[in-house]
Design an enzyme around this catalytic site. Structure first.
Site, PDB file in Angstrom:
ATOM      1  NE  ARG A  13      37.819  29.333  39.442  1.00  0.00           N
ATOM      2  CZ  ARG A  13      37.200  28.543  40.306  1.00  0.00           C
ATOM      3  NH1 ARG A  13      35.921  28.261  40.149  1.00  0.00           N
ATOM      4  NH2 ARG A  13      37.849  28.039  41.337  1.00  0.00           N
ATOM      5  CB  ALA A  30      40.785  38.090  38.871  1.00  0.00           C
ATOM      6  CG  ASP A  79      32.053  43.636  30.455  1.00  0.00           C
ATOM      7  OD1 ASP A  79      31.143  43.305  29.668  1.00  0.00           O
ATOM      8  OD2 ASP A  79      32.728  42.808  31.103  1.00  0.00           O
TER       9      ASP A  79
END
Length: 677
Positions: A22, A26, A146
């Site tokens: 999680r 999303a 990221d």
């Protein structure tokens, strides 16, 4: 308002399983692709974000970014779509989803959290996978933006997988790292300085984040920590991280240099490409001197601050120009006119001068620090050059190449012959037989300093694992299950009859399910032909035979017949035993009524033995004659007697009687040659 998550997506193709992850954007579920028979991961956007255009664009960008890439170190995207979700109030929403490669393993974040710092060798292997993925994505024109331990998966087979390209951008995208809501994208602990300042990014920004990940693998902690994301971002911009060797005693200082170069504040001082970063790590781990050896973090920080201050001063002066107006003033002492500034102009010039003087003082300090750092670097380089020029250059040799047939003794002999030492390591992840060569460092054909050590791995032997039971599975499902358990599956299959497994589904494996088999063994799959063999139940009691046939998936029809077999036992089946028939076919079972009983014919005493024999044999009896058996002999008795019930085909015993002699009829004929008185 809440939503009801469906049990399946794409008209039932993807059967959703348990939640396995999680994030802020999303949720990820494990799922079964029923069409292709494989396990996948489905990333479903949170329904509460379905109407947020920013998140929708990020989600769709991830599908677009990764769909065009195909690399062993990047999680693959198989499919995408949108599912209609019904809320509790009856309204509907279209929620996008991605179908991705399912990687069974752990994130790097979880591994570090559970085990602390990684070994240098494991760190090297993970970084090589990450940098291979970045090298590929950068060449494809995609910046990840990221990179962090939570976005790096390590599979159970040790394969590195980079995932989550949700905020990736194309290299030619000039948009800064700020979102439309003025939020910086990325994760604070791994932000490059330019991301923290909200500036444009390039592929060197990913390399900075990769340097932060390298730092955390070596030390077990992020390079910068703080009470807030802002505090951490400030450190990325203006502070130098504590050298890893200071945190981990015994860690080679060269790692400080490699981390420092990757995490340089000024991106011009970083590695230019992921390939250059990767080659520097390989050079160091193979005993060479990496490019990062010449990096000076103090000079990098000083240059960065100087450049930023110059940019800020230029921007300030451009926005606030200082104007002065001059007039001619008469000086009575000299009798000449002197240049004089009017009041307001004089005050402004004084401020400017003070700012200039302050700038000069700062610049002087920076110059001094730079000069000192430069002198130190020059002395270090001079020392290296002196050592190289005044010491005997070390002799290098070519590292021998080993193969799977190379024994430990032979490898040691070959290394000793060229002046190298050998360190033996056990490869516990190999499926090869025990003692088989698997790999070496440095690789065969590379140059190494004479007297240095070559690490050679030999298999510790394949791990024995229990073969999973895949009976009834499709061939694709069975293949996935067996390969996940560490086995190989033969590309060819064997077909056999089965009473209960559907056609083309797996009936068994060889070696069989439940057996302890070496990991890496190739298993043979047996699949059902859709037929079954009729069991041999001949001689069995009726009830037992019926159960045996029913257990084989056959329907049974019972008939009886006279036979030599004991009464109420099976004489035969139709189709016969061993015949291949379709599953759930009908089989006729014949049960013995015993031998057929017949009546013994009436034999007249006037019949000759020949006549009686012919009559009995015509009725199916066997005949045994005792006493006189000449053709004119008559029947004196028989057993069993006429009219008795006996088994068909029984033996009847006849007793023969010779015909009466002439003396018995009253005459007397003397024998030939006999003289009468």
């Amino acid at each position: 308002m809440s939503t009801n998550m469906p049990a399946a997506l794409a008209n039932g193709r993807y059967q959703l399983g348990q939640l396995i992850g999680r994030g802020g954007m999303a949720e990820v579920h494990v799922a079964q692709d029923t069409r292709l028979g494989r396990v996948v991961a489905v990333k479903i956007m949170r329904s509460d974000l379905a109407n947020d255009e920013i998140f929708l664009r990020r989600f769709r960008r991830e599908a677009h970014s990764v769909a065009q890439m195909n690399n062993v170190n990047i999680v693959n995207i198989y499919d995408s779509g949108e599912e209609v979700i019904t809320n509790d109030d009856g309204s509907t929403e279209r929620v996008p989803y991605l179908v991705m490669e399912y990687v069974k393993g752990q994130t790097l974040r979880d591994i570090i959290k559970a085990n602390g710092p990684l070994s240098q060798r494991d760190t090297e292997q993970v970084m090589l996978g990450v940098l291979n993925a970045l090298d590929y994505s950068h060449r494809m024109g995609i910046i990840h933006r990221d990179i962090k331990p939570g976005n790096i998966m390590i599979s159970e087979q040790g394969i590195v997988k980079v995932m989550d390209f949700g905020i990736a951008r194309a290299l030619d995208d000039s948009v800064a790292t700020m979102t439309q809501s003025q939020g910086v994208v990325g994760t604070a602990q791994y932000l490059s300085p330019e991301q923290a300042r909200g500036e444009t990014v390039d592929m060197r920004s990913d390399l900075y984040s990769a340097g932060c990940v390298l730092y955390e693998m070596l030390t077990g902690r992020a390079p910068f920590t703080g009470d807030s994301a802002v505090a951490i971002a400030y450190q990325h911009v203006s502070e130098v991280a504590t050298p890893p060797s200071t945190i981990v005693p015994g860690l080679p200082k060269m790692w400080d240099q490699i981390c420092g170069k990757a995490m340089a504040k000024d991106r011009q001082n970083r590695y230019a490409t992921a390939a250059e970063f990767r080659n520097d790590i390989l050079t160091f781990m193979n005993g060479g001197i990496p490019v990062a050896a010449a990096f000076n973090p103090l000079t990098d920080l000083a240059n960065m601050k100087e450049r930023k201050e110059a940019e800020q001063t230029a921007a300030t002066e451009a926005m606030n120009p200082i104007e002065t107006t001059a007039t001619q003033a008469f000086d009575p002492l000299t009798g000449t006119y002197q240049q004089a500034e009017q009041g307001a102009g004089t005050a402004l010039k004084t401020r400017t001068e003070r700012a200039a003087e302050e700038k000069k003082r700062k610049k002087k300090k920076i110059i001094i620090a730079s000069v000192v750092g430069g002198i130190v670097a020059i002395l270090a380089i001079a020392g290296i050059v002196f050592g190289i020029t005044h010491m005997r250059k070390p002799q290098t040799v070519t590292v021998p190449t080993f193969t799977s047939s190379t024994t430990e003794a032979r490898a040691r002999e070959k290394l000793t012959d060229v002046g190298l030492k050998m360190k033996v390591e056990k490869d516990t992840n190999s499926s090869e037989p025990k003692g088989t060569f698997t790999r070496q460092t440095p690789k065969g054909g590379a140059k190494a300093v004479k007297g240095s050590t070559v690490i050679v791995w030999f298999s510790a032997g394949p791990e024995a694992k229990q073969v999973p039971n895949v009976k009834g599975k499709t061939q694709a499902q069975a293949k996935d299950i067996l390969e996940d358990a560490g086995f190989k599956v033969s590309p060819s299959t064997q077909t056999e009859d089965s009473p209960d497994v559907a056609k083309d589904h797996v009936t068994r494996t060889d070696p069989p399910a439940g057996s302890a088999t070496d990991k890496g063994t190739t298993l043979m799959l047996y699949v059902s032909s859709g037929m079954t063999k009729v069991p041999d139940v001949t001689g069995q009691p009726k009830d037992q035979a019926v159960k045996t046939l029913s257990d084989s998936g056959l329907s049974v029809v019972v008939e009886s017949e006279y036979a030599d077999a004991p009464r109420d036992t099976v004489t035969r089946t139709d189709p016969g035993a061993g015949s291949s028939v379709g599953q759930r076919s009908s089989v006729t079972l014949y049960i013995s009524r015993g031998k057929e009983q017949v009546q013994v014919p009436n034999i007249d005493s006037s019949m000759t033995i020949g006549e009686a024999r012919a009559l009995l044999e015509a009725a199916g009896f066997q005949v045994n004659v005792v006493g006189s058996s000449t053709s004119d002999s008559t029947v004196s008795s028989m057993s069993p007697g006429p009219g008795q019930q006996v088994d068909k085909g029984s033996t009847i015993t006849l007793t023969g009687k010779a015909p009466a002699s002439s003396s018995e009829s009253g005459g007397h004929t003397p024998s030939p040659g006999t003289q009468s008185n």
